[in-house]
Design an enzyme around this catalytic site. Structure first.
Site, mmCIF file in Angstrom:
data_model
loop_
_atom_site.group_PDB
_atom_site.id
_atom_site.type_symbol
_atom_site.label_atom_id
_atom_site.label_comp_id
_atom_site.label_asym_id
_atom_site.label_seq_id
_atom_site.Cartn_x
_atom_site.Cartn_y
_atom_site.Cartn_z
ATOM 1 N N TRP A 22 10.378 -3.033 9.506
ATOM 2 C CA TRP A 22 11.000 -2.065 8.366
ATOM 3 C C TRP A 22 10.108 -0.836 8.666
ATOM 4 O O TRP A 22 10.341 0.122 8.309
ATOM 5 C CB TRP A 22 10.998 -2.397 7.075
ATOM 6 N N ASP A 23 8.785 -1.260 9.141
ATOM 7 C CA ASP A 23 8.118 0.170 9.564
ATOM 8 C C ASP A 23 8.675 1.113 10.237
ATOM 9 O O ASP A 23 8.426 2.286 10.180
ATOM 10 C CB ASP A 23 6.651 -0.261 10.328
ATOM 11 N N ASP B 56 3.364 -8.209 1.143
ATOM 12 C CA ASP B 56 2.403 -9.351 1.052
ATOM 13 C C ASP B 56 0.879 -8.851 1.084
ATOM 14 O O ASP B 56 0.485 -8.506 1.656
ATOM 15 C CB ASP B 56 2.585 -10.061 2.338
ATOM 16 N N GLU C 210 -2.991 3.315 6.848
ATOM 17 C CA GLU C 210 -1.910 2.348 6.416
ATOM 18 C C GLU C 210 -1.310 2.536 5.097
ATOM 19 O O GLU C 210 -0.272 2.465 4.611
ATOM 20 C CB GLU C 210 -2.357 0.824 6.840
#
Length: 523
Positions: free
Chosen positions: A145-146, A297, A481
């Site tokens: 998905w990144d 997560d 990130e």
């Protein structure tokens, strides 16, 4: 008839490859010893290391040496394995040159060549036939998905051939494994991630024409079959693998991982966490893995009433974001059939999409809270945890105008902070909770608000997010990130590893927002 058509479409695809062994399967005993002894501080290091000899020879040497006096595990690992190095460790950004030159350079820094020659029996890497972009830092492989959010930036940079290579790599994975793994590593072959492939294909079609949709129809069908596997045999209120039949008989989906063992890349963390959970270890590990499949997560979104990891219940929840993505996949498949003049098949997928939309609105919309929330299947009730997953029905057009207005008001009053939007309202210490924020969710919220005619709020979020990214870049020379949007002077925290820089999806969203809103690169 509809099932038969899908069956024949899938028959035309190549036979699926046998799944290669993961590091734990290749090095039983040695693997557990290395991970639990923390030979490397980050458990992901060993699973990414490359053996210098064939696995059978490594295991034979370990069996001979491990019980000998003076045996040192770290020395053995150093002898028989090559640890990975950070790919951009030697890259130094030029802050004075500005954000745009930095972003343009990063596409080259983060790009990897086709790795069929590099991946062998001593490597966990799944070889890909075309170049691809990695996120950065410890993430040395392509992530599912990144990549969509990275591709947004590649589109802004007019790098259509790179986009095509990325899409072709994911098509290759679908053809060979029947799904797109979390990442191109053997230890990710038990789970996928949020299904953004249809969005990638649609973006490529913007550049190369609508026939791109038709070209990738077989792979789109294969992804759909993966998510819907087992749905036909379900009774109301039950689930199997990724498919869920709701109390009213509707079919929706959940996140799922096919293994009930600790994650190999986080082995020591999972073993330690399982000891603190009241769940049976297999159930705990499966819930943890399902959360990893979600990309979130971890977050209190997935936890029980105590808000602790030990009560994680991911497999009980029907996620609003996942079902919006599958709605988009169904509408995209309908479009591929329309382009071919196949009205019957197009109508079938349009009906599936309509049914899914109605089910999302029925089970996930909380009128009192004014928010879209996950649905707890065993409890037959919506979750009370409000998260930015609630913007997906706006981003994909499922919400009504009245619902979108309420979500916009909630974003303004509860989620908006000086640096952008919170991920959740809970400050738990988990990385997918407050005060942290992530580029993909900022983008989906902004795009959803624009779709439902809330441009001022969309611009406010975009401006705050771009300013935060730019300020951190000016101070550190890096794009991160994730970010702390509450105290913008502090770094984001939480999670099982330090905050990573690079960073693919941050770069893609930032460049897209700079261009969409014609924002300055600094204050």
């Amino acid at each position: 008839m509809k099932k038969l058509l899908l069956f024949f479409c899938l028959l035309r695809l190549p036979a699926l490859a046998q799944l290669p062994a993961s590091p734990r399967q290749l090095y039983p005993g040695l693997f557990e010893a290395v991970q639990l002894a923390r030979v490397y501080p980050d458990n992901k290091t060993f699973v990414d290391a490359v053996a210098r000899q064939p696995p059978a020879q490594v295991m034979a040497a370990y069996a001979r040496q491990k019980d000998q006096p003076g045996f040192e595990l770290r020395a053995f690992v150093d002898t028989y394995f090559t640890a990975p190095a950070a790919a951009q460790a030697h890259y130094q950004s030029r802050v004075a040159a500005g954000l745009r030159p930095h972003l343009d350079t990063l596409w080259t820094v983060l790009q990897r060549r086709p790795d069929s020659a590099a991946a062998g029996p001593g490597s966990s890497l799944l070889p890909l036939p075309y170049p691809y972009i990695v996120p950065g830092g410890r993430f040395r492989e392509v992530y599912y998905w990144d990549s969509y959010f990275t591709i947004l930036g590649l589109q802004q940079s007019h790098r259509t051939p790179v986009i095509r290579h990325m899409v072709d790599n994911f098509a290759y994975l679908l053809d060979h494994y029947g799904f797109i793994p979390n990442g191109n590593r053997t230890y990710y072959l038990t789970r996928s991630q949020p299904p953004f492939f249809a969005l990638m294909v649609s973006l490529l079609a913007e550049e190369e024409g609508a026939q791109s949709l038709v070209r990738y129809q077989p792979q789109l069908l294969r992804e759909y079959a993966y998510w819907m596997s087992g749905a036909d045999s379900l009774q109301p209120g039950t689930a199997r693998r990724r498919a869920v039949r709701m109390p009213g008989g509707e079919v929706l989906n959940r996140y799922w991982d096919g293994s009930a063992e600790p994650r190999e890349e986080s082995y020591a963390e999972d073993v330690a966490a399982a000891r603190l959970s009241k769940q049976a270890p297999a159930a705990f590990y499966q819930n943890v893995r399902a959360a990893a499949a979600s990309g979130w997560d971890f977050s209190t979104r997935w936890f029980g009433p105590d808000g602790q990891l030990g009560s994680i219940q991911t497999t009980d929840l029907v996620p609003v974001d996942l079902n919006c993505l599958l709605y988009y996949l169904e509408t995209t498949l309908a479009r591929t059939y329309e382009l071919q003049g196949h009205a019957t098949q197009a109508a079938a997928f349009q009906a599936k999409a309509k049914s899914r939309r109605n089910a999302v609105l029925r089970y996930c919309w909380d009128a009192q809270a004014g928010w879209f929330q996950d649905y707890n299947l065993p409890r037959h009730q919506r979750s009370t945890i409000q998260t930015l997953a609630g913007v997906y029905p706006l981003a994909f057009g499922l919400a009504t105008s009245a619902q979108a207005d309420k979500v916009a008001a909630g974003l303004q009053s509860r989620f908006l902070r000086p640096g952008g939007l919170l991920t959740t309202l809970s400050a738990s210490g988990q990385q997918w909770d407050a005060p942290n924020a992530w580029a993909p969710l900022q983008w989906l919220a902004i795009d959803g608000l624009e779709r439902y005619h809330h441009p001022a709020l969309a611009r406010t979020i975009a401006t705050r997010w771009v300013r935060l990214n730019a300020d951190v870049f000016a101070q550190t020379g890096k794009l991160m990130e994730k970010y702390n949007v509450v105290n913008t002077q502090l770094k984001a925290g939480g999670g099982e590893y330090p905050t990573q820089d690079g960073f693919g999806w941050t770069n893609g969203v930032l460049l897209t927002l700079l261009n969409r809103y014609k924002l300055a690169e600094s204050r």
